[in-house]
Design a protein around this motif. Structure first.
Motif, mmCIF file in Angstrom:
data_model
loop_
_atom_site.group_PDB
_atom_site.id
_atom_site.type_symbol
_atom_site.label_atom_id
_atom_site.label_comp_id
_atom_site.label_asym_id
_atom_site.label_seq_id
_atom_site.Cartn_x
_atom_site.Cartn_y
_atom_site.Cartn_z
ATOM 1 N N HIS A 142 0.871 -1.191 0.000
ATOM 2 C CA HIS A 142 0.000 0.000 0.000
ATOM 3 C C HIS A 142 0.898 1.227 0.000
ATOM 4 C CE1 HIS A 142 -3.042 2.948 1.329
ATOM 5 N NE2 HIS A 142 -3.928 2.084 0.859
ATOM 6 N N SER A 160 0.285 -2.790 -4.627
ATOM 7 C CA SER A 160 -1.019 -2.539 -3.993
ATOM 8 C C SER A 160 -2.165 -3.203 -4.738
ATOM 9 C CB SER A 160 -1.267 -1.038 -3.865
ATOM 10 O OG SER A 160 -1.245 -0.416 -5.139
ATOM 11 N N ASP A 161 -2.025 -3.368 -6.073
ATOM 12 C CA ASP A 161 -3.101 -4.006 -6.814
ATOM 13 C C ASP A 161 -3.254 -5.470 -6.430
ATOM 14 O OD1 ASP A 161 -0.607 -4.550 -7.927
ATOM 15 O OD2 ASP A 161 -1.399 -4.795 -9.959
ATOM 16 N N ARG A 162 -2.191 -6.088 -5.958
ATOM 17 C CA ARG A 162 -2.268 -7.484 -5.529
ATOM 18 C C ARG A 162 -2.936 -7.639 -4.165
ATOM 19 N NH1 ARG A 162 3.385 -10.659 -6.878
ATOM 20 N NH2 ARG A 162 3.261 -10.509 -9.162
ATOM 21 N N TRP A 163 -2.994 -6.581 -3.406
ATOM 22 C CA TRP A 163 -3.479 -6.700 -2.023
ATOM 23 C C TRP A 163 -4.857 -6.116 -1.790
ATOM 24 C CZ3 TRP A 163 -1.507 -9.728 1.653
ATOM 25 C CH2 TRP A 163 -0.282 -10.356 1.333
ATOM 26 N N GLN A 164 -5.266 -5.131 -2.571
ATOM 27 C CA GLN A 164 -6.623 -4.575 -2.447
ATOM 28 C C GLN A 164 -6.958 -4.276 -0.985
ATOM 29 O OE1 GLN A 164 -8.680 -3.990 -5.302
ATOM 30 N NE2 GLN A 164 -6.752 -4.452 -6.357
ATOM 31 N N GLU A 166 -7.647 -1.699 1.029
ATOM 32 C CA GLU A 166 -8.800 -0.939 1.521
ATOM 33 C C GLU A 166 -10.115 -1.664 1.240
ATOM 34 O OE1 GLU A 166 -8.670 3.364 1.392
ATOM 35 O OE2 GLU A 166 -6.698 3.245 0.450
ATOM 36 N N THR A 167 -10.179 -2.398 0.139
ATOM 37 C CA THR A 167 -11.372 -3.201 -0.140
ATOM 38 C C THR A 167 -11.571 -4.257 0.932
ATOM 39 O OG1 THR A 167 -11.158 -2.870 -2.525
ATOM 40 C CG2 THR A 167 -12.446 -4.773 -1.798
ATOM 41 N N THR A 391 -5.786 -10.290 -8.715
ATOM 42 C CA THR A 391 -6.451 -9.060 -9.145
ATOM 43 C C THR A 391 -7.634 -8.721 -8.243
ATOM 44 O OG1 THR A 391 -8.063 -10.151 -10.576
ATOM 45 C CG2 THR A 391 -5.869 -9.708 -11.521
ATOM 46 N N ALA A 392 -8.237 -7.574 -8.524
ATOM 47 C CA ALA A 392 -9.442 -7.173 -7.795
ATOM 48 C C ALA A 392 -10.548 -8.201 -7.975
ATOM 49 C CB ALA A 392 -9.902 -5.796 -8.267
ATOM 50 N N TRP A 395 -9.913 -11.082 -5.594
ATOM 51 C CA TRP A 395 -10.241 -10.705 -4.218
ATOM 52 C C TRP A 395 -11.757 -10.630 -3.995
ATOM 53 C CZ3 TRP A 395 -7.821 -10.837 0.215
ATOM 54 C CH2 TRP A 395 -6.429 -10.825 0.246
ATOM 55 N N GLN A 396 -12.494 -10.178 -4.991
ATOM 56 C CA GLN A 396 -13.955 -10.155 -4.839
ATOM 57 C C GLN A 396 -14.506 -11.552 -4.575
ATOM 58 O OE1 GLN A 396 -15.274 -8.388 -8.504
ATOM 59 N NE2 GLN A 396 -14.408 -6.376 -8.017
#
Length: 409
Positions: A142, A160-164, A166-167, A391-392, A395-396
């Motif tokens: 992050h 940060s895109d790998r960890w998401q 805040e989502t 990816t996002a 994570w979803q």
């Protein structure tokens, strides 16, 4: 140069570049050999097992075979450990979370590993959590400027895109992470003289024996040690902690989840050969592709199965079965043929009888889904459109799965 080594270098540098693949790489389903998988529900004496026998002896039997032929034995020695809070802020991420940074010191000549933990604010009860190892340093997960940076090789927030992050926090989950290279430096021609391995050497020992742990074993060990710490944190519900990993860290997450039943859920993202994919398909990456550049990920005994996958006493559906009856999620990507998406799905499918023996719905009756059509039973699976990444979208799926499987909804 082998593509596995080039992929290894790409992950080290953060690039997505891929190099030429070994000449014998198979991507033709018609060339997949006929094979018979070992039955996880038949023990080494040839006896069928039920739930009682699985718990009594078969599970430990399978675990031992993985130790002896794939990942190596993890030392059972308990190290002294001391935790020091390096930094804490109850108003992190614009007030969404509390950030805590912990220096964990192991052994009598202390070896330091830095943990980064975010817990969601404004929740009424201890939060469930995701635990995973990052590739390039805690500061990369992050752009938060307060995250301690131990080196300058990789930019702040570059992963940060790998960890998401805040989502995940917004969904009510805590996140704990630590850096791969602090546990095992993960270097070509590694000699195991640094990292955590020397903490366990006997007098005169300078490297692991043939049946002892390699890097995957060390990374899995560190994931369990992170869970040890989370059990001391009142803001986290340590009975609802999911272990997650991508690529080689997906292999490590699976091995951690197999060895440590305290993990309530296990997530493997694009873990491929030596992870979720079946060895016996001989599709994409194979054992002999890994042995020159990254043999140190495994125990030395693993080398004897080069081009002899059918002689392994185990296959990866049995690794996934060791996680039963806890929730398991396996994910693949359409362009990641090297990791054999079909082999990952089939491993989950062939682990299903063990789940179903415990009364858990799994994938026995399922066909491999179309891209971006996830299956969420006690074993989750999806094939995401795209490349070798987390990816996002991934994570979803993991968050939705965790909501139902770990009782957050």
């Amino acid at each position: 140069m082998l593509r596995s080594f080039c992929v290894f270098l790409g992950l080290m540098t953060g690039s997505a570049a891929l190099a030429a693949e070994p000449a014998d790489t198979n991507y033709d389903e018609s060339k997949v050999p006929q094979f018979t998988l070992p039955d996880p529900l038949v023990d080494n004496a040839g006896q069928a097992v039920g739930p009682e026998e699985w718990v009594d002896h078969r599970r430990s039997e399978v675990l031992r075979m993985f130790e002896e032929s794939v990942y190596g034995k993890t030392p059972d020695q308990k190290l002294d450990v001391r935790y020091e809070i390096s930094e804490s802020d109850a108003d992190a991420l614009n007030g969404k979370a509390t950030r805590t940074q912990i220096a964990a010191y192991f052994g009598t000549d202390p070896y330091r590993i830095d943990l980064l933990v975010y817990t969601p604010n404004g929740v009424d009860e201890p939060a469930p959590a995701f635990v995973g190892i990052n590739f390039n340093g805690n500061h990369t997960v992050h752009a938060d400027p307060a995250i301690l940076q131990r080196d300058t090789e990789f930019e702040r927030g570059s992963s940060s895109d790998r960890w998401q992050l805040e989502t995940v926090i917004d969904r009510g989950y805590a996140v704990a992470t630590l850096a791969r290279h602090q546990i095992d430096p993960d270097r070509y021609k590694v000699n195991f003289s640094d990292g955590v391995h020397p903490l366990f050497y006997s007098d005169g020992q300078t490297s692991p024996r043939d049946d002892q742990w390699g890097s995957i074993g060390a990374w899995a060990w560190a994931l369990s040690r992170t869970l040890d710490y989370l059990e001391t944190v009142p803001q986290i519900d340590a009975s609802r902690v999911a272990v997650i990993g991508h690529s080689r860290m997906g292999k490590s997450a699976l091995w951690a989840g197999a060895r440590d039943p305290r993990f309530a859920m296990v997530v493997s993202n694009d873990s491929g050969c030596g992870g979720a994919a079946l060895y016996r398909r001989c599709y994409g990456e194979r054992i002999h592709h890994m042995m020159k550049p990254i043999s140190y990920w495994f125990c030395k005994n693993h080398r004897q199965y080069e081009n002899r996958e059918d002689e392994l006493p185990v296959d990866q559906h049995m690794l996934l079965a060791l996680i039963a009856p806890r929730p398991l999620y396996v994910a693949s990507a359409t362009n990641d043929r090297w990791a054999d998406p079909k082999g990952e799905f089939l491993a989950a499918k062939h682990a299903s009888p063990v789940y179903e023996m415990f009364g858990k719905p799994a994938l026995s009756t399922q066909s491999m889904p179309k891209p971006d059509h996830p299956i969420h039973t006690t074993i989750g699976y999806h094939l995401r459109t795209g490349d070798h990444a987390i990816t996002a979208y991934d994570w979803q799926q993991y968050l939705a799965f965790a909501d139902t499987q770990m009782g957050t909804q």
